[in-house]
Design an enzyme around this catalytic site. Structure first.
Site, PDB file in Angstrom:
ATOM      1  N   CYS A 135      -6.482  13.553   6.223  1.00  0.00           N
ATOM      2  CA  CYS A 135      -6.160  13.639   4.799  1.00  0.00           C
ATOM      3  C   CYS A 135      -7.307  14.175   3.963  1.00  0.00           C
ATOM      4  O   CYS A 135      -7.083  14.680   2.863  1.00  0.00           O
ATOM      5  CB  CYS A 135      -5.731  12.271   4.278  1.00  0.00           C
ATOM      6  SG  CYS A 135      -7.031  11.019   4.347  1.00  0.00           S
TER       7      CYS A 135
ATOM      8  N   CYS B 285      -9.658   4.276   9.278  1.00  0.00           N
ATOM      9  CA  CYS B 285      -9.111   3.932   7.966  1.00  0.00           C
ATOM     10  C   CYS B 285      -8.293   2.646   8.040  1.00  0.00           C
ATOM     11  O   CYS B 285      -8.413   1.767   7.181  1.00  0.00           O
ATOM     12  CB  CYS B 285      -8.261   5.085   7.442  1.00  0.00           C
ATOM     13  SG  CYS B 285      -7.751   4.894   5.713  1.00  0.00           S
TER      14      CYS B 285
ATOM     15  N   VAL C 183       7.792   8.686   1.644  1.00  0.00           N
ATOM     16  CA  VAL C 183       9.056   7.964   1.699  1.00  0.00           C
ATOM     17  C   VAL C 183       8.906   6.599   2.364  1.00  0.00           C
ATOM     18  O   VAL C 183       9.553   5.626   1.959  1.00  0.00           O
ATOM     19  CB  VAL C 183      10.141   8.802   2.421  1.00  0.00           C
ATOM     20  CG1 VAL C 183       9.754   9.116   3.855  1.00  0.00           C
ATOM     21  CG2 VAL C 183      11.493   8.104   2.367  1.00  0.00           C
ATOM     22  N   ASP C 184       8.056   6.484   3.378  1.00  0.00           N
ATOM     23  CA  ASP C 184       7.962   5.234   4.128  1.00  0.00           C
ATOM     24  C   ASP C 184       7.457   4.085   3.261  1.00  0.00           C
ATOM     25  O   ASP C 184       8.069   3.015   3.205  1.00  0.00           O
ATOM     26  CB  ASP C 184       7.048   5.414   5.349  1.00  0.00           C
ATOM     27  CG  ASP C 184       7.549   6.480   6.304  1.00  0.00           C
ATOM     28  OD1 ASP C 184       8.774   6.724   6.325  1.00  0.00           O
ATOM     29  OD2 ASP C 184       6.723   7.079   7.021  1.00  0.00           O
ATOM     30  N   SER C 185       6.333   4.294   2.589  1.00  0.00           N
ATOM     31  CA  SER C 185       5.791   3.215   1.756  1.00  0.00           C
ATOM     32  C   SER C 185       6.655   2.974   0.524  1.00  0.00           C
ATOM     33  O   SER C 185       6.755   1.840   0.034  1.00  0.00           O
ATOM     34  CB  SER C 185       4.348   3.519   1.357  1.00  0.00           C
ATOM     35  OG  SER C 185       4.239   4.756   0.683  1.00  0.00           O
TER      36      SER C 185
ATOM     37  N   ALA D 118       0.856  -1.183   0.000  1.00  0.00           N
ATOM     38  CA  ALA D 118       0.000   0.000   0.000  1.00  0.00           C
ATOM     39  C   ALA D 118       0.893   1.233   0.000  1.00  0.00           C
ATOM     40  O   ALA D 118       1.667   1.450   0.932  1.00  0.00           O
ATOM     41  CB  ALA D 118      -0.905  -0.001   1.226  1.00  0.00           C
ATOM     42  N   MET D 119       0.806   2.047  -1.057  1.00  0.00           N
ATOM     43  CA  MET D 119       1.712   3.174  -1.235  1.00  0.00           C
ATOM     44  C   MET D 119       0.950   4.494  -1.227  1.00  0.00           C
ATOM     45  O   MET D 119       0.017   4.691  -2.002  1.00  0.00           O
ATOM     46  CB  MET D 119       2.496   3.021  -2.538  1.00  0.00           C
ATOM     47  CG  MET D 119       3.303   1.739  -2.612  1.00  0.00           C
ATOM     48  SD  MET D 119       4.323   1.614  -4.107  1.00  0.00           S
ATOM     49  CE  MET D 119       5.569   2.872  -3.773  1.00  0.00           C
ATOM     50  N   SER D 120       1.372   5.378  -0.337  1.00  0.00           N
ATOM     51  CA  SER D 120       0.754   6.704  -0.246  1.00  0.00           C
ATOM     52  C   SER D 120       1.461   7.719  -1.127  1.00  0.00           C
ATOM     53  O   SER D 120       0.930   8.785  -1.409  1.00  0.00           O
ATOM     54  CB  SER D 120       0.801   7.187   1.202  1.00  0.00           C
ATOM     55  OG  SER D 120       2.152   7.381   1.599  1.00  0.00           O
ATOM     56  N   GLY D 121       2.688   7.400  -1.530  1.00  0.00           N
ATOM     57  CA  GLY D 121       3.505   8.355  -2.263  1.00  0.00           C
ATOM     58  C   GLY D 121       4.549   9.007  -1.394  1.00  0.00           C
ATOM     59  O   GLY D 121       5.327   9.837  -1.864  1.00  0.00           O
TER      60      GLY D 121
ATOM     61  N   MET E 171      -4.493   3.616  -2.752  1.00  0.00           N
ATOM     62  CA  MET E 171      -5.937   3.690  -2.542  1.00  0.00           C
ATOM     63  C   MET E 171      -6.387   5.126  -2.801  1.00  0.00           C
ATOM     64  O   MET E 171      -6.014   6.040  -2.064  1.00  0.00           O
ATOM     65  CB  MET E 171      -6.295   3.277  -1.117  1.00  0.00           C
ATOM     66  CG  MET E 171      -5.843   1.880  -0.748  1.00  0.00           C
ATOM     67  SD  MET E 171      -6.214   1.472   0.978  1.00  0.00           S
ATOM     68  CE  MET E 171      -7.984   1.128   0.872  1.00  0.00           C
TER      69      MET E 171
END
EC number: 2.8.1.13
Length: 357
Positions: free
Chosen positions: A198, A101, A12-14, A7-10, A33
């Site tokens: 968000c 979430c 650095v962590d993901s 799951a990538m938010s954009g 998502m």
């Protein structure tokens, strides 16, 4: 090696999560998502659902030859997060949308989709650790970076879910994560942190509530415990337990919000001592190990607060009575109370609006 959806938010962590798993030889696919379309106020660049942040995830995946997709979950987000957010404020509670979430979208809806698509597991960039497994139960533990530990917002994870999840960053500090991202040339290495709420890009949740539920933003009296009217509030959702600033009343000593009475539309204030509570109840209880036994745990009631010793007593209705050894300030209905022993999470629940006596 496993087939893992990330799951990538954009951020650095993901991004680093996907790359580390790829380097370990796993078959990795990145997924974002799409949760919220925004409004006339636009989407801030640091938001996880912004075009700019999604582009970052796409570029990282292209750089490492990782397949990447965007899944539309706007209807689910409205149902499980936005409606929850509005419902909690309507009841006089202070919601934590990140908890909703995680509970209802990331680690239920998205995890189920990953399984349906044939993935062995789901990975995220949360700073937590999973140990155990095999013949032993899985343990959910704090990340080693105490300043970034996110176990508080993941207390609802079950054994089944923990067996399918991957959190590669739990053993690193945030500075180490950024440095590893820079070493790999990731475009997201120095991206700013995303905002907590968000779906409210300007961080003005009062405006959002006015637009979505104007009927709950009606003004009313500010009173003390004796019922003496001290002023007028501007709508109960504009206040939270422990708030001192912005009350608009003058008094000889500092006054704090100690209770929100939605039935009578009253904002009840008092001095600092009246903020302290030893006893409260949590509902919607979740346990990492199936159930929470009576006993002494360290209980944390804020995302970055201290876990403080308390005695836990299960009740017949499935709720838990929590009694702190020492009174604590600003026990806030709607927030989570999470139970720990050392760095291990046992579970938690929602702080109820019920007044325990």
């Amino acid at each position: 090696m496993a087939k893992i959806m990330v799951a990538m938010s954009g951020g650095v962590d993901s991004s680093l999560t996907a790359v580390l798993l790829k380097e370990q030889g796993h078959d990795v696919t990145g997924v974002t998502m799409h949760l919220w379309e925004g409004d006339d106020n636009g989407i801030m660049e640091s938001q996880c659902c912004s075009v700019e942040m999604t582009a970052g995830a796409r570029r990282v995946c292209a750089q490492y030859d990782i397949p990447y997709y965007v899944f539309n979950y706007q209807k689910d987000f409205r149902k499980h997060v936005i409606d929850y957010f509005l419902r909690e404020y309507s009841s006089g509670a202070t919601p934590n949308p990140c908890l909703a979430c995680n509970r209802d979208l990331k680690f239920r809806v998205l995890l189920e989709r990953a399984e349906l698509l044939g993935f062995d597991g789901l990975a995220t960039g949360h700073f937590v650790q999973i140990t155990g497994g095999g013949e032993q139960p899985y343990d959910l533990r704090r990340g080693i970076d105490i300043n970034k530990d996110q176990s508080y917002v993941l207390y609802m994870l079950s054994q089944r879910e923990l067996g399918r999840l991957h959190f590669p960053l739990g053993g690193f500090t945030k500075p180490q994560v950024r440095q590893m991202a820079r070493e790999r040339g990731l475009v997201t290495a120095d991206k700013p942190e995303s905002m907590d709420i968000c779906f409210i890009p300007d961080n003005n949740y009062r405006r959002f509530l006015n637009e979505e539920r104007p009927e709950i933003m009606q003004p009313g009296p500010i009173v003390n415990r004796h019922g003496t009217v001290l002023g007028q509030h501007k709508g109960l959702p504009q206040y939270t337990i422990g708030q001192r600033k912005g009350l608009g009343i003058a008094a000889g000593s500092p006054l704090f919000v100690i209770e929100i009475d939605t039935v009578r539309n009253l904002l009840i204030v008092g001095d600092a001592d009246e903020l302290e509570r030893r006893d409260f109840v949590i509902d919607d209880v979740r346990s990492v190990y199936g159930q929470i036994e009576a006993g002494i745990y360290a209980v944390q009631i804020r995302a970055h607060g201290e876990a403080v010793p308390a005695t836990i007593t299960p009740r017949e209705d499935g709720t838990l009575h929590i009694r702190y050894d020492q009174p604590q300030r600003s026990v806030t209905p709607g927030q989570a109370a999470v139970l720990y022993r050392d760095d291990r999470v046992f579970g938690g629940g929602r702080i109820s609006t019920e007044r325990y006596s």
